[in-house]
Design a protein around this motif. Structure first.
Motif, PDB file in Angstrom:
ATOM      1  N   GLN A   1      47.399  35.674  36.807  1.00  0.00           N
ATOM      2  CA  GLN A   1      46.254  34.782  36.595  1.00  0.00           C
ATOM      3  C   GLN A   1      45.183  35.464  35.733  1.00  0.00           C
ATOM      4  O   GLN A   1      44.602  34.859  34.830  1.00  0.00           O
ATOM      5  N   LYS A   2      44.954  36.759  36.006  1.00  0.00           N
ATOM      6  CA  LYS A   2      43.937  37.520  35.266  1.00  0.00           C
ATOM      7  C   LYS A   2      44.436  38.011  33.907  1.00  0.00           C
ATOM      8  O   LYS A   2      43.644  38.440  33.077  1.00  0.00           O
TER       9      LYS A   2
ATOM     10  N   THR B   1      46.536  40.581  33.713  1.00  0.00           N
ATOM     11  CA  THR B   1      46.897  41.999  33.889  1.00  0.00           C
ATOM     12  C   THR B   1      48.398  42.180  33.780  1.00  0.00           C
ATOM     13  O   THR B   1      48.885  43.145  33.196  1.00  0.00           O
TER      14      THR B   1
ATOM     15  N   LYS C   1      51.498  32.256  33.347  1.00  0.00           N
ATOM     16  CA  LYS C   1      50.277  31.455  33.529  1.00  0.00           C
ATOM     17  C   LYS C   1      50.582  29.959  33.483  1.00  0.00           C
ATOM     18  O   LYS C   1      49.926  29.159  34.135  1.00  0.00           O
TER      19      LYS C   1
ATOM     20  N   GLN D   1      48.042  37.110  41.319  1.00  0.00           N
ATOM     21  CA  GLN D   1      46.645  37.217  40.886  1.00  0.00           C
ATOM     22  C   GLN D   1      46.543  37.957  39.555  1.00  0.00           C
ATOM     23  O   GLN D   1      45.720  37.620  38.700  1.00  0.00           O
TER      24      GLN D   1
END
Length: 315
Positions: A262-263, A265, A307, A259
């Motif tokens: 994806q963000k 971070t 990504k 996640q």
């Protein structure tokens, strides 16, 4: 949600109760006496998400094959782990699966199991004393993948910091080795600090805060030897308003890390296959118990996750 330690205790109690029940089904794995096979498992730490994922897959495979799995948490103590293996030997389990706490200090457990003629399989991490079999991945390779990604992102020039896992554990030793192998190829990338955060997210956040105070904008990248530490480092960088200026890469590809990729971070993580490690450990133990041919070493490849290929790993 129950705490993980309670779940482990519940699994242990259920396994023990089932082991006392002499009834078996035709589908269950049985030893020569017609009783269900019993495997004891001692895990490094059931507070570590990746280790829990490996254990969950072991439990699924054991249940599917009609095997009683008795799990105990070594709580990162090699001494406790050796005692747990001694307990399994006293219980006359059919096989032992160990997720070693340390390369050297967990080795006596292997020696004791082999002396008792009980097969012992190391999963995910290694000991200096060779077990009956090893199921895991090449941790040197995981760090090579991570550090090569960082080197490419930095264009071969910059300053980095490295967060170690639990010192003395095989993954920590080998991931440092792999990282340093790549760094030797890039003389213009400088390692300005490295320290353990013991695979822990909160400790990594605190360590990163200290490094930000000491080095500030000098830091161009962070290599964390697991995702928990990578996520802690990324949080500290975000809080300091530096995340967009620092590359952060870690290893394991746990759900939180995916996640974070994806963000944005985390810039990348390196996928380690908990499903295959867990299921193959049980499968190998079962083969050894039954006298069937088995692989003494099962290595499952790592894969870089960015990504660009994230969708392959998201569930």
């Amino acid at each position: 949600m129950k705490p993980i330690s309670s779940i482990v205790l519940t699994i242990s109690l259920i396994s023990t109760l089932v082991a006392c029940n002499q009834s078996t089904t035709s589908e269950s794995s049985q030893n020569g006496d017609g009783k269900k096979l019993v495997i004891g498992a001692t895990m490094l730490s059931m507070q570590n998400e990746f280790i829990v994922n490996v254990h969950d897959e072991m439990a699924k495979k054991a249940e599917a094959d009609g095997i009683d799995l008795i799990t105990v948490d070594a709580e990162r103590s090699a001494l406790k782990q050796v005692e747990q293996v001694e307990s399994f030997i006293a219980q006359h389990v059919d096989a032992i699966i160990m997720n070693p706490c340390e390369v050297e200090a967990s080795s006596p457990a292997v020696t004791k199991a082999l002396a008792a003629k009980i097969p012992i399989i190391n999963v995910n991490s290694e000991t200096s004393t060779k077990p009956s079999a090893f199921v895991g991945s090449d941790d040197v390779e995981s760090a090579r993948i991570a550090m090569k990604f960082i080197a490419d992102k930095l264009g071969g020039k910059g300053t980095i910091v490295m967060m170690h896992g639990y010192m003395g554990q095989a993954a920590q030793i080998k991931r440092e080795q792999g990282a340093r192998e790549i760094l030797k190829q890039y003389p213009n990338i400088k390692l300005i600090a490295h320290q353990t955060a013991e695979w822990d997210r909160a400790k990594a956040m605190s360590l990163m805060e200290n490094w930000i105070q000491s080095y500030g904008s000098q830091i161009n990248a962070v290599f964390a030897q697991n995702d928990e530490m990578g996520l802690g480092a990324a949080k500290a960088l975000a809080d300091a308003g530096l995340k967009d200026k620092v590359v952060v890469v870690s290893i394991d590809a746990i759900p939180d890390a995916l996640q974070a990729v994806q963000k944005g971070t985390l810039d990348a993580t390196v996928f380690q296959n908990a499903q295959q490690q867990g299921s193959k450990a049980i499968e190998t133990a079962e083969k050894i118990i039954k006298g069937q041919p088995y692989e003494k070493e099962t290595l499952i490849p790592f894969q870089l996750v960015t990504k660009a290929n994230l969708s392959q790993f998201m569930k």
